[in-house]
Design an enzyme around this catalytic site. Structure first.
Site, PDB file in Angstrom:
ATOM      1  N   ALA A   1      49.615  40.773  39.766  1.00 38.50           N
ATOM      2  CA  ALA A   1      49.352  39.396  40.081  1.00 38.50           C
ATOM      3  C   ALA A   1      50.479  38.514  39.427  1.00 38.50           C
ATOM      4  O   ALA A   1      50.620  37.205  39.560  1.00 38.50           O
ATOM      5  CB  ALA A   1      47.937  38.992  39.480  1.00 38.50           C
TER       6      ALA A   1
ATOM      7  N   ASP B   1      62.749  34.809  34.610  1.00 41.98           N
ATOM      8  CA  ASP B   1      63.845  34.389  33.450  1.00 41.98           C
ATOM      9  C   ASP B   1      64.064  35.761  33.012  1.00 41.98           C
ATOM     10  O   ASP B   1      65.534  36.040  32.602  1.00 41.98           O
ATOM     11  CB  ASP B   1      63.172  33.541  32.290  1.00 41.98           C
ATOM     12  CG  ASP B   1      62.897  32.111  32.650  1.00 41.98           C
ATOM     13  OD1 ASP B   1      63.433  31.706  33.897  1.00 41.98           O
ATOM     14  OD2 ASP B   1      62.291  31.309  32.002  1.00 41.98           O
TER      15      ASP B   1
ATOM     16  N   HIS C   1      53.303  36.412  41.289  1.00 40.06           N
ATOM     17  CA  HIS C   1      52.520  34.998  41.871  1.00 40.06           C
ATOM     18  C   HIS C   1      52.792  33.803  40.815  1.00 40.06           C
ATOM     19  O   HIS C   1      52.732  32.699  41.328  1.00 40.06           O
ATOM     20  CB  HIS C   1      51.424  35.085  42.719  1.00 40.06           C
ATOM     21  CG  HIS C   1      51.555  36.350  43.395  1.00 40.06           C
ATOM     22  ND1 HIS C   1      52.105  36.691  44.478  1.00 40.06           N
ATOM     23  CD2 HIS C   1      50.335  37.284  43.368  1.00 40.06           C
ATOM     24  CE1 HIS C   1      51.919  37.980  45.007  1.00 40.06           C
ATOM     25  NE2 HIS C   1      50.750  38.564  44.254  1.00 40.06           N
TER      26      HIS C   1
ATOM     27  N   ARG D   1      39.254  51.843  42.941  1.00 44.04           N
ATOM     28  CA  ARG D   1      38.516  50.552  43.423  1.00 44.04           C
ATOM     29  C   ARG D   1      39.312  50.082  44.626  1.00 44.04           C
ATOM     30  O   ARG D   1      40.598  50.288  44.696  1.00 44.04           O
ATOM     31  CB  ARG D   1      38.380  49.338  42.451  1.00 44.04           C
ATOM     32  CG  ARG D   1      37.523  49.685  41.335  1.00 44.04           C
ATOM     33  CD  ARG D   1      36.483  48.896  40.857  1.00 44.04           C
ATOM     34  NE  ARG D   1      35.750  49.194  39.785  1.00 44.04           N
ATOM     35  CZ  ARG D   1      36.115  48.886  38.646  1.00 44.04           C
ATOM     36  NH1 ARG D   1      36.692  47.875  38.396  1.00 44.04           N
ATOM     37  NH2 ARG D   1      35.486  49.466  37.527  1.00 44.04           N
TER      38      ARG D   1
ATOM     39  N   ARG E   1      47.855  38.392  53.448  1.00 45.91           N
ATOM     40  CA  ARG E   1      46.900  38.230  52.624  1.00 45.91           C
ATOM     41  C   ARG E   1      46.782  36.792  52.133  1.00 45.91           C
ATOM     42  O   ARG E   1      47.296  35.991  53.038  1.00 45.91           O
ATOM     43  CB  ARG E   1      46.765  39.353  51.439  1.00 45.91           C
ATOM     44  CG  ARG E   1      46.777  40.673  51.720  1.00 45.91           C
ATOM     45  CD  ARG E   1      46.974  41.710  50.497  1.00 45.91           C
ATOM     46  NE  ARG E   1      45.824  41.333  49.690  1.00 45.91           N
ATOM     47  CZ  ARG E   1      45.569  42.119  48.475  1.00 45.91           C
ATOM     48  NH1 ARG E   1      46.628  42.829  47.916  1.00 45.91           N
ATOM     49  NH2 ARG E   1      44.549  41.816  47.854  1.00 45.91           N
TER      50      ARG E   1
ATOM     51  N   ARG F   1      49.521  34.603  47.389  1.00 41.69           N
ATOM     52  CA  ARG F   1      50.260  35.872  47.467  1.00 41.69           C
ATOM     53  C   ARG F   1      51.494  35.976  48.167  1.00 41.69           C
ATOM     54  O   ARG F   1      52.355  36.803  48.051  1.00 41.69           O
ATOM     55  CB  ARG F   1      49.245  37.172  47.742  1.00 41.69           C
ATOM     56  CG  ARG F   1      48.034  37.368  46.865  1.00 41.69           C
ATOM     57  CD  ARG F   1      47.317  38.738  47.261  1.00 41.69           C
ATOM     58  NE  ARG F   1      45.969  38.733  47.111  1.00 41.69           N
ATOM     59  CZ  ARG F   1      45.734  39.091  45.682  1.00 41.69           C
ATOM     60  NH1 ARG F   1      46.457  39.544  44.954  1.00 41.69           N
ATOM     61  NH2 ARG F   1      44.209  39.115  45.613  1.00 41.69           N
TER      62      ARG F   1
HETATM   63  O1  CA2 Z   1      50.002  45.108  46.761  1.00 42.59           O
HETATM   64  C1  CA2 Z   1      50.382  45.226  45.631  1.00 42.59           C
HETATM   65  O2  CA2 Z   1      50.960  46.103  44.984  1.00 42.59           O
HETATM   66  C2  CA2 Z   1      50.083  44.034  44.443  1.00 42.59           C
HETATM   67  O3  CA2 Z   1      51.287  43.730  43.608  1.00 42.59           O
HETATM   68  C3  CA2 Z   1      48.706  44.516  43.834  1.00 42.59           C
HETATM   69  C4  CA2 Z   1      48.068  43.563  42.804  1.00 42.59           C
HETATM   70  C5  CA2 Z   1      48.126  41.932  43.759  1.00 42.59           C
HETATM   71  O4  CA2 Z   1      47.559  41.098  42.750  1.00 42.59           O
HETATM   72  C6  CA2 Z   1      49.418  41.794  44.414  1.00 42.59           C
HETATM   73  O5  CA2 Z   1      49.202  40.256  45.023  1.00 42.59           O
HETATM   74  C7  CA2 Z   1      49.756  42.638  45.220  1.00 42.59           C
HETATM   75  C8  CA2 Z   1      46.910  43.662  42.332  1.00 42.59           C
HETATM   76  C9  CA2 Z   1      46.945  45.021  41.640  1.00 42.59           C
HETATM   77  C10 CA2 Z   1      45.415  45.421  41.181  1.00 42.59           C
HETATM   78  O6  CA2 Z   1      45.299  46.673  41.590  1.00 42.59           O
HETATM   79  C11 CA2 Z   1      43.919  47.282  41.712  1.00 42.59           C
HETATM   80  C12 CA2 Z   1      44.053  48.610  42.539  1.00 42.59           C
HETATM   81  C13 CA2 Z   1      42.921  48.910  42.516  1.00 42.59           C
HETATM   82  C14 CA2 Z   1      41.820  48.518  42.155  1.00 42.59           C
HETATM   83  C15 CA2 Z   1      41.721  47.061  41.681  1.00 42.59           C
HETATM   84  C16 CA2 Z   1      42.837  46.526  41.340  1.00 42.59           C
END
Ligand code: CA2
Length: 149
Positions: free
Chosen positions: A82, A92, A85, A18, A112, A116
């Site tokens: 996530a 810790d 954040h 996705r 973004r 974030r």
């Molecule tokens: O950019 C990154 O690597 C993040 O750590 C990815 C997290 C996001 O919450 C951070 O702010 C930045 C999200 C991971 C979810 O990955 C997905 C990948 C494909 C489809 C849906 C979710």
């Protein structure tokens, strides 16, 4: 043999399935393969893991810190997703375990949403790799090699 940990947080199991415009088309299995290639080149074994649970990440950071303290590990590449954040528990765990952590994000979180831009990992990370797509993972392993040399 020395090991390196690559720890991935919630929803990263969906990588490549996705939101390709944000995270690209490589899957987590592709990322693991690229990390294994670099780890082999560096002479390390690799602990490559993903979890959707915050406490499991805490357990793994503690495990990596303990292994690092006996010279069995070089440190952790951490994409806490996530939880980056939100999680004081992760901060810790990094402080308490003494684990050397490279914080990694696939996307440039600073381009973004403002929520974030906050990271509980950054203040206790040895370094940060952000916005290079999944190419950041092998970069982060090489950074661990530099820091542990
Ligand atoms: O950019 C990154 O690597 C993040 O750590 C990815 C997290 C996001 O919450 C951070 O702010 C930045 C999200 C991971 C979810 O990955 C997905 C990948 C494909 C489809 C849906 C979710």
């Amino acid at each position: 043999m020395t090991s390196a940990y690559v720890l991935n947080g919630p929803n990263l199991n969906l990588l490549g399935m996705r939101e390709p415009e944000t995270y690209g088309t490589a899957t987590l299995a592709d990322v693991e393969r690229s990390c294994r290639d670099v780890a082999e080149e560096l002479g390390w074994t690799l602990e490559f893991r993903q979890t959707n649970r915050e406490g499991e990440l805490v357990d793994w950071i503690q495990e990596a810190g303990a292994a690092q303290s006996t010279g069995e590990a070089v440190g952790v590449v951490l994409n806490a997703a996530a939880y980056t954040h939100t999680s004081v528990a992760l901060q810790d765990a990094i402080i308490g375990s003494g684990a050397r952590v490279i914080e990694l994000h696939i996307s440039n979180v600073h381009r973004r949403e403002s929520y974030r831009h906050v990271s509980h990992v950054s203040p206790v990370a040895a370094g940060i790799i952000v916005g290079f797509g999944v190419a950041g993972y092998p970069m982060a392993l090489r950074a661990l090699a530099e820091l542990s040399a």
